[in-house]
Design an enzyme around this catalytic site. Sequence first.
Site, PDB file in Angstrom:
ATOM      1  N   LYS A  35      15.319  -4.198  16.538  1.00  0.00           N
ATOM      2  CA  LYS A  35      14.562  -4.837  15.333  1.00  0.00           C
ATOM      3  C   LYS A  35      15.372  -6.201  14.503  1.00  0.00           C
ATOM      4  O   LYS A  35      14.371  -7.250  14.122  1.00  0.00           O
ATOM      5  CB  LYS A  35      14.988  -3.815  13.712  1.00  0.00           C
ATOM      6  CG  LYS A  35      14.099  -2.168  14.159  1.00  0.00           C
ATOM      7  CD  LYS A  35      13.881  -1.298  12.720  1.00  0.00           C
ATOM      8  CE  LYS A  35      12.963  -0.093  13.165  1.00  0.00           C
ATOM      9  NZ  LYS A  35      13.646   0.901  11.585  1.00  0.00           N
ATOM     10  N   ARG A 153       4.689  -2.009  -4.055  1.00  0.00           N
ATOM     11  CA  ARG A 153       3.669  -1.200  -2.992  1.00  0.00           C
ATOM     12  C   ARG A 153       3.556  -2.168  -1.443  1.00  0.00           C
ATOM     13  O   ARG A 153       3.300  -3.370  -0.819  1.00  0.00           O
ATOM     14  CB  ARG A 153       2.367  -1.755  -3.551  1.00  0.00           C
ATOM     15  CG  ARG A 153       2.325  -1.146  -5.154  1.00  0.00           C
ATOM     16  CD  ARG A 153       1.122  -2.228  -5.926  1.00  0.00           C
ATOM     17  NE  ARG A 153       1.242  -3.566  -5.637  1.00  0.00           N
ATOM     18  CZ  ARG A 153      -0.161  -4.009  -5.826  1.00  0.00           C
ATOM     19  NH1 ARG A 153      -1.423  -3.545  -6.275  1.00  0.00           N
ATOM     20  NH2 ARG A 153       0.504  -5.153  -5.867  1.00  0.00           N
ATOM     21  N   ASN A 211       6.890   6.923  -9.428  1.00  0.00           N
ATOM     22  CA  ASN A 211       6.265   7.308  -8.792  1.00  0.00           C
ATOM     23  C   ASN A 211       5.367   8.631  -8.467  1.00  0.00           C
ATOM     24  O   ASN A 211       4.437   8.360  -8.130  1.00  0.00           O
ATOM     25  CB  ASN A 211       7.290   7.556  -6.508  1.00  0.00           C
ATOM     26  CG  ASN A 211       7.246   6.383  -6.742  1.00  0.00           C
ATOM     27  OD1 ASN A 211       6.854   4.969  -6.652  1.00  0.00           O
ATOM     28  ND2 ASN A 211       7.826   5.930  -5.579  1.00  0.00           N
ATOM     29  N   GLY A 256     -10.286  10.549  -2.834  1.00  0.00           N
ATOM     30  CA  GLY A 256     -10.147  10.346  -1.353  1.00  0.00           C
ATOM     31  C   GLY A 256      -9.445  11.082  -0.685  1.00  0.00           C
ATOM     32  O   GLY A 256      -8.732  11.977  -1.461  1.00  0.00           O
ATOM     33  N   CYS A 263       6.659   6.917   0.857  1.00  0.00           N
ATOM     34  CA  CYS A 263       7.155   6.869  -0.571  1.00  0.00           C
ATOM     35  C   CYS A 263       6.823   7.736  -1.313  1.00  0.00           C
ATOM     36  O   CYS A 263       7.755   8.942  -1.414  1.00  0.00           O
ATOM     37  CB  CYS A 263       7.258   5.869  -1.233  1.00  0.00           C
ATOM     38  SG  CYS A 263       8.260   4.486  -0.955  1.00  0.00           S
ATOM     39  N   ARG A 333       3.741   6.270   8.390  1.00  0.00           N
ATOM     40  CA  ARG A 333       4.202   7.792   7.872  1.00  0.00           C
ATOM     41  C   ARG A 333       3.455   8.311   6.646  1.00  0.00           C
ATOM     42  O   ARG A 333       3.257   7.516   5.767  1.00  0.00           O
ATOM     43  CB  ARG A 333       6.152   6.263   7.115  1.00  0.00           C
ATOM     44  CG  ARG A 333       6.662   6.371   8.566  1.00  0.00           C
ATOM     45  CD  ARG A 333       8.410   5.773   7.462  1.00  0.00           C
ATOM     46  NE  ARG A 333       7.973   4.744   6.969  1.00  0.00           N
ATOM     47  CZ  ARG A 333       8.800   4.564   6.184  1.00  0.00           C
ATOM     48  NH1 ARG A 333       9.363   4.312   5.604  1.00  0.00           N
ATOM     49  NH2 ARG A 333       8.029   2.893   5.768  1.00  0.00           N
TER      50      ARG A 333
HETATM   51  N1  LIG Z   1       8.604   0.439   1.786  1.00  0.00           N
HETATM   52  C1  LIG Z   1       8.124   0.822   0.634  1.00  0.00           C
HETATM   53  O1  LIG Z   1       7.576  -0.057   0.721  1.00  0.00           O
HETATM   54  C2  LIG Z   1       9.174   0.974  -0.389  1.00  0.00           C
HETATM   55  C3  LIG Z   1       8.936   0.452  -1.723  1.00  0.00           C
HETATM   56  C4  LIG Z   1       9.713   0.778  -2.567  1.00  0.00           C
HETATM   57  C5  LIG Z   1      11.236   2.130  -2.700  1.00  0.00           C
HETATM   58  N2  LIG Z   1      11.348   2.135  -1.130  1.00  0.00           N
HETATM   59  C6  LIG Z   1      12.532   2.974  -0.776  1.00  0.00           C
HETATM   60  O2  LIG Z   1      13.575   1.841  -0.034  1.00  0.00           O
HETATM   61  C7  LIG Z   1      14.146   2.447   0.852  1.00  0.00           C
HETATM   62  C8  LIG Z   1      13.354   2.489   2.573  1.00  0.00           C
HETATM   63  O3  LIG Z   1      12.456   2.603   2.517  1.00  0.00           O
HETATM   64  P1  LIG Z   1      11.646   2.390   3.618  1.00  0.00           P
HETATM   65  O4  LIG Z   1      10.375   2.416   3.785  1.00  0.00           O
HETATM   66  O5  LIG Z   1      12.062   0.561   4.028  1.00  0.00           O
HETATM   67  O6  LIG Z   1      12.639   2.549   5.063  1.00  0.00           O
HETATM   68  P2  LIG Z   1      12.546   2.397   6.195  1.00  0.00           P
HETATM   69  O7  LIG Z   1      13.535   3.365   7.623  1.00  0.00           O
HETATM   70  O8  LIG Z   1      11.329   1.464   6.838  1.00  0.00           O
HETATM   71  O9  LIG Z   1      13.792   1.225   6.379  1.00  0.00           O
HETATM   72  C9  LIG Z   1      15.348   0.850   6.199  1.00  0.00           C
HETATM   73  C10 LIG Z   1      15.804   0.624   7.548  1.00  0.00           C
HETATM   74  O10 LIG Z   1      17.309   0.585   7.383  1.00  0.00           O
HETATM   75  C11 LIG Z   1      18.170   0.222   8.746  1.00  0.00           C
HETATM   76  N3  LIG Z   1      19.388   1.851   8.550  1.00  0.00           N
HETATM   77  C12 LIG Z   1      19.763   3.037   8.745  1.00  0.00           C
HETATM   78  N4  LIG Z   1      21.263   3.152   7.972  1.00  0.00           N
HETATM   79  C13 LIG Z   1      21.998   1.785   8.092  1.00  0.00           C
HETATM   80  C14 LIG Z   1      22.901   0.763   8.487  1.00  0.00           C
HETATM   81  N5  LIG Z   1      24.029   1.053   7.791  1.00  0.00           N
HETATM   82  N6  LIG Z   1      23.128  -0.209   8.277  1.00  0.00           N
HETATM   83  C15 LIG Z   1      21.997  -0.987   8.575  1.00  0.00           C
HETATM   84  N7  LIG Z   1      20.453  -1.107   8.263  1.00  0.00           N
HETATM   85  C16 LIG Z   1      20.405   0.569   8.352  1.00  0.00           C
HETATM   86  C17 LIG Z   1      17.647   1.230   9.669  1.00  0.00           C
HETATM   87  O11 LIG Z   1      17.185   1.055  10.960  1.00  0.00           O
HETATM   88  C18 LIG Z   1      15.782   1.163   9.442  1.00  0.00           C
HETATM   89  O12 LIG Z   1      15.155  -0.110   9.663  1.00  0.00           O
HETATM   90  C19 LIG Z   1      13.837   4.406   0.019  1.00  0.00           C
HETATM   91  O13 LIG Z   1      14.830   5.170  -0.031  1.00  0.00           O
HETATM   92  C20 LIG Z   1      12.238   4.014  -0.050  1.00  0.00           C
HETATM   93  O14 LIG Z   1      12.321   5.227  -0.815  1.00  0.00           O
HETATM   94  C21 LIG Z   1      10.519   1.735  -0.193  1.00  0.00           C
END
Ligand SMILES: NC(=O)c1ccc[n+]([C@@H]2O[C@H](COP(=O)([O-])OP(=O)(O)OC[C@H]3O[C@@H](n4cnc5c(N)ncnc54)[C@H](O)[C@@H]3O)[C@@H](O)[C@H]2O)c1
Length: 444
Positions: A35, A153, A211, A256, A263, A333
């Site tokens: 990545k 979002r 949420n 829907g 999330c 997901r």
């Molecule tokens: N995706 C969203 O739209 C969104 C919105 C609000 C909150 N969140 C919250 O944000 C957090 C992340 O969500 P996401 O969807 O981005 O998850 P994700 O799995 O897409 O991303 C997490 C990333 O962190 C990396 N990672 C893990 N351990 C690591 C480390 N020690 N050092 C560096 N990188 C590391 C993983 O390889 C991965 O790429 C979650 O808690 C989620 O609930 C996400």
Amino acid sequence: MRVSVIGCGHLGASHAAAMAELGHEVIGVEIDPGKCDILNTGKSWFYEAGLDALLARHVPTGRLRFTTDPAEAAALADLHFIATGTPLREDGRGYDASQVISAVETLVPLIDRPATIVGKSTVTVGTVATLQNVITAGARVGVELVWNPEFLREGHAVQDSLFPDRILVGLTSPTARAAIEEVYAPIMARGDIEMVVTDPQTAEVAKAAANSFLAAKISYINAVAEICDLTGANVDDVAHVMGIDKRIGHAGMRPGLGYGGGCLPKDVAAFAYAAEEMGAAAAAGLLDAVQAVNRSRQHAAAALITAALHGELHGRTIAFLGGAFKAGTSDVRDSPALRLADLLYQLGATVRLFDPEALHNARRTHPHLAFADSALDAAHEADLVVVATEWPAFVTDPKLPADAAERVKNRTVVDVRNALDAGPWLATGWTVHQLGRPTRTPDA
Ligand SMILES: NC(=O)c1ccc[n+]([C@@H]2O[C@H](COP(=O)([O-])OP(=O)(O)OC[C@H]3O[C@@H](n4cnc5c(N)ncnc54)[C@H](O)[C@@H]3O)[C@@H](O)[C@H]2O)c1
């Protein structure tokens, strides 16, 4: 300001790019070298509207770069955002917070000058206190901790990061507050949003509560759709009437397949579990009901599709449009679309799926399904078209119904997102089925 973003997934990569756009010098730390390499080419490893444009603008100038080495982040940055994942534990009992804890455990001893750690991941109440202990045990210098839950979002991540509705920060010291005010100064200078400052546990609960409320709103209108199906009422009209009331509003009121993605499903489950554990029985019961309605939606959709096929799924071919959990992202997901595709497959149908951005991910997670390279290829000799993700190319492109009409066996479309602009479909001879509203036929 010089900042790092630890964890460059769906949240972190978008946040890092937005921070660079705001004028900060940014280093992203991503544990997955694949990545990290892709991000360093100025492109994202997943589709998110507008993200590639920001990466292409800021990676070549060096204002934004990515590394696998947290020591580089410690050396460069004065403020470190934590954006690692918090998946649901395998037993469903709350979050697995290990990515967040280990990111902080690794970073803290590397920091050699006063710094601020800002958590953005979604966590259960009490996690900030755990991390504070990690910092106290490992820090060589003053390291402040702020909890700054993210409300963006997916599909609008760039826009929401640059123009958030609000900024929520849980903190306990003036130094931490000064750091957070500095990093968000370019946003706050616009003068149109509120920075809500609370204690950390309030920030943790506020994110989970927000949420879960969104999920409850979605499940509520889906429960009403079930009643509409049984009474012949039209759920879209019901939702419109309800939403005119300012206390209710129209947002999130489209019935829907229910909520999905990385999330809401895990956040509602974790909040329900936490409520149950702490003895908040009413809250746990409410959140359990929200989840039960959500789980029922794929069965309601499968029943509608089966009825549209006159009761016989076995041996039928379904052109299945959509695999992403929502439009605007390649994220699959907990995708409601894929849950439904899987159910139809289990019931004996051949599901031929197309998605403009999530095809690769859908193939990886659901290799047993059939796949097509375009919506029209999916429709070739199909018994029925299902619209399962609300991509504009499926729901508003007037050419699709005309072109697909020449390919399918039956001009029948089932829109399980209630997002279709039905006019062009009806005008080209299609029968349109949607959840919670009467079927429309071209001659009606
Ligand atoms: N995706 C969203 O739209 C969104 C919105 C609000 C909150 N969140 C919250 O944000 C957090 C992340 O969500 P996401 O969807 O981005 O998850 P994700 O799995 O897409 O991303 C997490 C990333 O962190 C990396 N990672 C893990 N351990 C690591 C480390 N020690 N050092 C560096 N990188 C590391 C993983 O390889 C991965 O790429 C979650 O808690 C989620 O609930 C996400």
